[in-house]
Design a protein around this motif. Structure first.
Motif, PDB file in Angstrom:
ATOM      1  N   VAL A  37      18.373   9.758  -3.479  1.00 36.15           N
ATOM      2  CA  VAL A  37      18.798  10.750  -4.475  1.00 36.15           C
ATOM      3  C   VAL A  37      17.717  10.953  -5.533  1.00 36.15           C
ATOM      4  O   VAL A  37      17.317  12.068  -5.841  1.00 36.15           O
ATOM      5  N   GLU A  39      17.706  10.518  -8.803  1.00 35.49           N
ATOM      6  CA  GLU A  39      18.294  11.334  -9.871  1.00 35.49           C
ATOM      7  C   GLU A  39      17.411  11.471 -11.106  1.00 35.49           C
ATOM      8  O   GLU A  39      17.306  12.542 -11.687  1.00 35.49           O
ATOM      9  N   CYS A  46      17.605   5.085 -13.150  1.00 35.51           N
ATOM     10  CA  CYS A  46      18.775   4.976 -12.298  1.00 35.51           C
ATOM     11  C   CYS A  46      18.363   4.103 -11.121  1.00 35.51           C
ATOM     12  O   CYS A  46      17.247   3.628 -11.072  1.00 35.51           O
ATOM     13  N   GLY A  74      21.912  -2.017 -10.916  1.00 31.26           N
ATOM     14  CA  GLY A  74      22.800  -0.863 -10.959  1.00 31.26           C
ATOM     15  C   GLY A  74      22.932  -0.157  -9.609  1.00 31.26           C
ATOM     16  O   GLY A  74      23.596   0.877  -9.521  1.00 31.26           O
ATOM     17  N   ILE A 107      25.050   6.339  -4.996  1.00 34.49           N
ATOM     18  CA  ILE A 107      25.784   6.670  -6.226  1.00 34.49           C
ATOM     19  C   ILE A 107      27.000   5.760  -6.341  1.00 34.49           C
ATOM     20  O   ILE A 107      27.750   5.661  -5.365  1.00 34.49           O
TER      21      ILE A 107
END
Lengths: 107, 398
Positions: A37, A39, A46, A74, A107
Motif C-alpha cells: 500500500v 500509504e 505507517c 504497527g 491495513i
C-alpha cells in the motif's frame, strides 16, 4: 536495471525490472503490484509496505534502519525476523533477483 | 439503490483511494475519477519535503497509467466539475472533451482544500504550495540564492522553511499566532520547534500578521518590514465545498457528513480535507487535513457502498511532519482545550479530563506507534499507560 520478484500472499508471482536507487515499495506501486500500500509514501509513518525478504536475500538487504523496527510494530500481519518496510530497501546491483513475499494484510 | 455508477470528484490521494477500494471490495460497475490537474494522481506530502530537494516528480505518482486500464477506472484529467444536478443524479463537467453530463448512483466528493488567502495587499507576489505545479515553480525559484519570507508557521510553512535553510537560503517565518503550529500541537512542541528553527538559522516572527507584500519585502501589522525576494503563502487552507454548497448540500466548515460520511443527500459522500464529519470520540463535527483521514475515509465509504452497510467512521487520526532531521509524529487529536503533560524531552501527552487523547513525539517512532495502538482501542487511555510506554526501557532507547 535490477530484477525484483514479488510473491503475493496467494502465491501470485510478479517480476519487475526496476532502476537502481528506487525502493522496493516504489517499484511495487509504480508497477501496480498488489499487496503493497505504501500509504505514507515512504516517510516511515505507517507500516503498509511490510514485506518478508526471502531468507537467502536477508543478508544482502541489510539491517532495519533506525525507527523501522518500531514502525513494524504497527504492521497488520505477523512480523518475523525477515520482515522489512519495503520503502527502506533501496535497490542496488547486489539485489538483482531479490525475492520478497507480501503479507496477507497491510491495513 | 442499485449501484451501477460511482463518480469521484477529486483525484488526490483520497479520491484515488476511493476508486482503488471500490474495486478491491468487488464493485464491478462504472467508476469515474475526475481530477482538475494534468497527469496521474500523486502524493502531496513530499511536495514540501523531498521533492523540493530532489525534484523527482515521477517518484510522487501513486499508480501507473496501466492501473486505470486494468481496473477499468475512467480517469478524467484537467476536468472541472461545474455543477451537481442532484435531481437527475448527474455531474456537469468541463474538460478537454468539452462539457459532459455524467450520471451517478453514488457521488464521492474528494475535492480537498485550497490555500486560505488572508487580506494581504500584494498577495499576487506570493507563491503557493498545494500542487505539483506550485512545487515545481517554487523549486525553480530556489535555483538562485533567495531571501525568503514564509507567511504561516504551520506544517507546510515550516517544512518548507527547514528545506530552504538546508539549501542555504535566508528564511524568515511570519506567523500571526503567538506560537508555531498552534492549531496542531501543544505549546511545548511549538516551543521545541521554535528553538530548532532558530538554531537552523531561520528568523521567527511570531504574533505579527503580514499586511503587505512588495517585490522586495513583506510589511507587518506593527509597521516592521521583512526583506524578501521570494514569499511563500502557507497560512492554512479552506475546504473546497463550493460545489456542494451550490448543489444545496449542508456545508459548514466543509461538506457536513454524518458518522458514515454521508452528506445531507444520501447519494453523496465526502472525504478528506473537504469533509466535516461526526467524530465518534468527541461527538463533535471535525475536519482533518491528512493523508490518513482521506484514505481511511475512502476505504470506509467504498466498503459501505459495496456491502450495503452503514459502518461508522472511527479511525484514530495520526499526523506527521518532517522538518530537517526531526520527525514530529502525532497519534490522536488534541486541541487547545487539552491539559498537556511533558513526559520527557520531545514526548507530550495531551489529556481531556483523565483521558489521554493525543501523544506527540519527536524522533521517537516506538512511543508513537505504541501510543497509536493504545489510542485506537475502544477503552479510555490513562496517563500512566502512556508513561509506561514512554519509559526509556520500554521504548527500546538503545
Amino acid at each position: 536495471m535490477v530484477k525484483v520478484i514479488y510473491i503475493a500472499a496467494d502465491g501470485t508471482r510478479t517480476e519487475i525490472d526496476a532502476p537502481e536507487g528506487e525502493s522496493v515499495m516504489r517499484v511495487a506501486l509504480a508497477n501496480d503490484v498488489e499487496g503493497i500500500v505504501g500509504e505514507c509514501g515512504g516517510a516511515m509513518m505507517c507500516a503498509t509496505c511490510h514485506c518478508y525478504v526471502e531468507p537467502d536475500w536477508a543478508g544482502r538487504t541489510g539491517e532495519r534502519v533506525s525507527g523501522e523496527e518500531d514502525m513494524l510494530e504497527g504492521a497488520a500481519s505477523e512480523v518475523t525476523q525477515y520482515s522489512r518496510l519495503s520503502c527502506q530497501i533501496p535497490l542496488t546491483g547486489a539485489l538483482d533477483g531479490l525475492v520478497v513475499r507480501l503479507p496477507e494484510d497491510q491495513i | 439503490m442499485t449501484l451501477a455508477s460511482v463518480i469521484i470528484i477529486g483525484a488526490g490521494q483520497g479520491g484515488l483511494q476511493a476508486a482503488i477500494s471500490l474495486r478491491q471490495e468487488g464493485f464491478s460497475g462504472a467508476i469515474t475519477l475526475i481530477g482538475a490537474e494534468p497527469g496521474l494522481p500523486y502524493q502531496r506530502p513530499p511536495l514540501s519535503k523531498a521533492y523540493l530537494l530532489e525534484g523527482k516528480a515521477e517518484a510522487l505518482t501513486l499508480r501507473p497509467e496501466s492501473f486505470f486500464r486494468t481496473k477499468d477506472i475512467t480517469y478524467l484529467t484537467e476536468t472541472r466539475v461545474e455543477g451537481i444536478d442532484r435531481a437527475a443524479g448527474q455531474v456537469i463537467a468541463y474538460g478537454p472533451q468539452g462539457t459532459m453530463r455524467l450520471g451517478y448512483d453514488a457521488l464521492v466528493l474528494a475535492t480537498g482544500a485550497r490555500n486560505l488567502r488572508p487580506p494581504i495587499e500584494g498577495l499576487e507576489h506570493a507563491l503557493d504550495l498545494r500542487t505539483l505545479a506550485d512545487a515545481a515553480r517554487l523549486r525553480a525559484a530556489l535555483a538562485t540564492k533567495r531571501r525568503i519570507a514564509v507567511i504561516g508557521g504551520g506544517f507546510i510553512g515550516l517544512e518548507f522553511a527547514a528545506m530552504a535553510r538546508k539549501l542555504g537560503h535566508g528564511v524568515s517565518v511570519i506567523e500571526a499566532a503567538p506560537r508555531l503550529m498552534a492549531r496542531a500541537v501543544s505549546p511545548a512542541i511549538s516551543a521545541h520547534f521554535a528553538r530548532l528553527h532558530q538554531d537552523w538559522g531561520t528568523e521567527l516572527i511570531l504574533g505579527h500578521a503580514a499586511t503587505r507584500i512588495a517585490p522586495d519585502a513583506v510589511t507587518l501589522a506593527n509597521g516592521g518590514t521583512v526583506p524578501a525576494d521570494l514569499v511563500l503563502l502557507a497560512a492554512g487552507v479552506r475546504p473546497n465545498s463550493d460545489l456542494a454548497e451550490a448543489a444545496g448540500l449542508v456545508v459548514e466548515n466543509g461538506v457536513r457528513v454524518d458518522a458514515t460520511l454521508r452528506s445531507s443527500d444520501p447519494a453523496i459522500f465526502a472525504l478528506g480535507d473537504c469533509a466535516c464529519f461526526l467524530d465518534p470520540r468527541t461527538g463533535a463535527h471535525i475536519r482533518l487535513e491528512s493523508v490518513q483521514a482521506a484514505t481511511d475515509q475512502a476505504r470506509l465509504i467504498a466498503a459501505n457502498l459495496v456491502r450495503g452497510t452503514s459502518t461508522a467512521y472511527g479511525a484514530l487520526p495520526w499526523f506527521w511532519s518532517d522538518q530537517a532531521d526531526i520527525k514530529l509524529q502525532i497519534a490522536g487529536l488534541g486541541g487547545n482545550d487539552c491539559t498537556d503533560i511533558l513526559l520527557q524531552d520531545g514526548v507530550v501527552a495531551r489529556l481531556r479530563g483523565p483521558d489521554v487523547v493525543a501523544v506527540e513525539t519527536l524522533n521517537k517512532p516506538g512511543i508513537h506507534i505504541r501510543a497509536r495502538k493504545l489510542l485506537a482501542g475502544n477503552d479510555p487511555v490513562a496517563l500512566d499507560q502512556i508513561s509506561a510506554i514512554a519509559a526509556p526501557q520500554a521504548a527500546g532507547a538503545a
